[in-house]
Enzyme design. Structure first.
Site, PDB file in Angstrom:
ATOM      1  N   ASP A 177      -8.857   3.952  24.728  1.00  0.00           N
ATOM      2  CA  ASP A 177      -8.977   2.504  24.559  1.00  0.00           C
ATOM      3  C   ASP A 177      -9.498   1.932  25.867  1.00  0.00           C
ATOM      4  O   ASP A 177      -8.755   1.817  26.842  1.00  0.00           O
ATOM      5  CB  ASP A 177      -7.620   1.879  24.210  1.00  0.00           C
TER       6      ASP A 177
ATOM      7  N   ALA B  87      -6.098   1.067   9.907  1.00  0.00           N
ATOM      8  CA  ALA B  87      -6.776  -0.048  10.575  1.00  0.00           C
ATOM      9  C   ALA B  87      -7.723  -0.748   9.601  1.00  0.00           C
ATOM     10  O   ALA B  87      -7.309  -1.615   8.833  1.00  0.00           O
ATOM     11  CB  ALA B  87      -7.499   0.456  11.814  1.00  0.00           C
ATOM     12  N   ARG B  88      -9.000  -0.350   9.600  1.00  0.00           N
ATOM     13  CA  ARG B  88      -9.984  -0.948   8.702  1.00  0.00           C
ATOM     14  C   ARG B  88     -10.851   0.151   8.105  1.00  0.00           C
ATOM     15  O   ARG B  88     -11.307   1.063   8.812  1.00  0.00           O
ATOM     16  CB  ARG B  88     -10.861  -1.974   9.448  1.00  0.00           C
TER      17      ARG B  88
ATOM     18  N   ASP C 285      -5.035   4.000   4.243  1.00  0.00           N
ATOM     19  CA  ASP C 285      -4.468   2.760   3.702  1.00  0.00           C
ATOM     20  C   ASP C 285      -5.520   1.667   3.592  1.00  0.00           C
ATOM     21  O   ASP C 285      -5.225   0.580   3.117  1.00  0.00           O
ATOM     22  CB  ASP C 285      -3.305   2.283   4.582  1.00  0.00           C
TER      23      ASP C 285
ATOM     24  N   GLU D 255     -12.627  -3.433  -0.509  1.00  0.00           N
ATOM     25  CA  GLU D 255     -11.290  -3.575  -1.083  1.00  0.00           C
ATOM     26  C   GLU D 255     -11.256  -4.703  -2.111  1.00  0.00           C
ATOM     27  O   GLU D 255     -11.746  -5.799  -1.828  1.00  0.00           O
ATOM     28  CB  GLU D 255     -10.275  -3.839   0.024  1.00  0.00           C
TER      29      GLU D 255
ATOM     30  N   HIS E 242      -3.728  -0.579   1.045  1.00  0.00           N
ATOM     31  CA  HIS E 242      -3.672  -1.494   2.193  1.00  0.00           C
ATOM     32  C   HIS E 242      -2.339  -2.242   2.242  1.00  0.00           C
ATOM     33  O   HIS E 242      -2.307  -3.471   2.347  1.00  0.00           O
ATOM     34  CB  HIS E 242      -4.848  -2.475   2.163  1.00  0.00           C
ATOM     35  N   ILE E 243      -1.258  -1.486   2.189  1.00  0.00           N
ATOM     36  CA  ILE E 243       0.073  -2.098   2.164  1.00  0.00           C
ATOM     37  C   ILE E 243       0.921  -1.663   3.363  1.00  0.00           C
ATOM     38  O   ILE E 243       2.131  -1.888   3.366  1.00  0.00           O
ATOM     39  CB  ILE E 243       0.802  -1.782   0.840  1.00  0.00           C
TER      40      ILE E 243
END
Length: 330
Positions: free
Chosen positions: A174, A235-236, A260, A265, A284-285
């Protein structure tokens, strides 16, 4: 001034609703995953001064259609569904509920990792189909493996804490995180995505989706990962080239993936992932727990009233601070 807050989704935690009512405001809700045109229509009809962004895109046309809009507050931290530049041009701050759902999402990331690596779903399906697959079965012990964290924000930090308890070695990349974040968690810092991927027995994604990170996990980058490794994404979905991921799992280069989030979506009913048992998927929960919803909802609503009341908001909660400064609104 209007006393209406538009929520782009069917619900808001009771504690957050109570906070809205305490301030003398009301909420109006769009359907789940409403089209941008529908959100714009709601904004026009309600004259809402604020939006709690849950589902659906808030694009430049939506923002342009809302003359009374003063603030957009994300129900979470991912703001790739909001046109940050368009909001900044109109002087509209976009806030994030930083860290409010970190524990729940981290727990889900670990759950996806364990479910995928331990092959829980295919083993369960086999047993229900009358198969006893113990003879010849060879599982994987996670202790001693390397969990590679792409991003070291609040969710990644919570994920790392749990992973350490399972005996995993942590490595992270990061470029925006302080060295203290790495040192406090005992994460080995690497200086590039390439170096991270080379060590990743399990790669866990914890970075925002933007022009620099879109499809950062693709055919070329997956090839850099060890044979038989795994990918977890809470994340995405747009971070991953889904075709490349599927091909890597089918070829055996990746042993599996736990997802997820998805590029689109909700994903299509005939998405090819559904035919691949080594890819474990949830809708995505990760952050959708009773506890996280209450924290995120209250944080999102609290930010709205801080802006409306002219109170100071921590700079790290702004998703578009630099754009607001550039546009002359800060």
């Amino acid at each position: 001034m209007s006393k209406t807050i538009l929520v782009t989704g069917p619900d808001l935690a009771p504690a957050a609703q109570e906070l809205v009512q305490t301030h003398g405001f009301e909420t109006v809700h769009t359907p789940a995953y409403a089209a941008s045109e529908v959100i714009a229509d709601f904004l026009v009809k309600t004259d809402a001064v604020a939006v709690v962004s849950r589902m659906g895109r808030i694009d430049a046309n939506v923002i342009a259609s809302a003359p009374s809009l003063k603030v957009i507050s994300k129900h979470g931290v991912g703001v790739d569904n909001i046109d940050l530049a368009a909001a900044a041009q109109k002087g509209i701050p976009v806030l994030k509920a930083t860290g409010a759902n970190a524990i729940s999402v981290a727990e889900h990331a670990i759950t996806l990792m364990l479910t995928t690596v331990k092959r829980i779903l295919p083993l369960d399906s086999g047993l229900r189909a009358g198969k006893w697959e113990k003879p010849g079965f060879k599982g994987v012990e996670l202790a001693g493996s390397t969990l590679a964290l792409m991003g070291l924000g609040a969710i990644a930090q919570e994920t790392g804490k749990i992973a350490k308890g399972l005996g995993l070695k942590l490595v992270g990349y990061d470029p925006f995180a302080s060295q203290d974040c790495f040192d406090e968690l005992g994460v080995e810092r690497v200086d590039s995505l390439t170096a991270l991927l080379a060590q990743a027995d399990i790669l866990s994604l914890h970075c925002p989706l933007n022009d620099q990170t879109r499809q950062m996990i693709n055919e070329e980058s997956i090839r850099l990962m060890p044979e038989g490794s795994y990918i977890v994404n809470t994340a995405r979905g747009g971070l991953i080239d889904e075709d490349a991921l599927l091909a890597a799992v089918q070829s055996g280069h990746l042993a599996g993936a736990g997802l997820d989030t998805f590029a689109t979506e909700p994903p299509a009913a005939d998405h090819p992932f559904w035919q691949e048992p080594r890819i474990v998927s949830t809708p995505h929960i990760g952050g959708v727990t009773h506890q996280a919803n209450a924290r995120v909802g209250c944080e999102a609503v609290r930010g709205i009233f801080q802006i409306l009341d002219g109170e100071a908001v921590a700079k790290d909660r702004y998703a578009n601070w630099a754009l607001l400064v550039e546009a002359g609104h800060r």
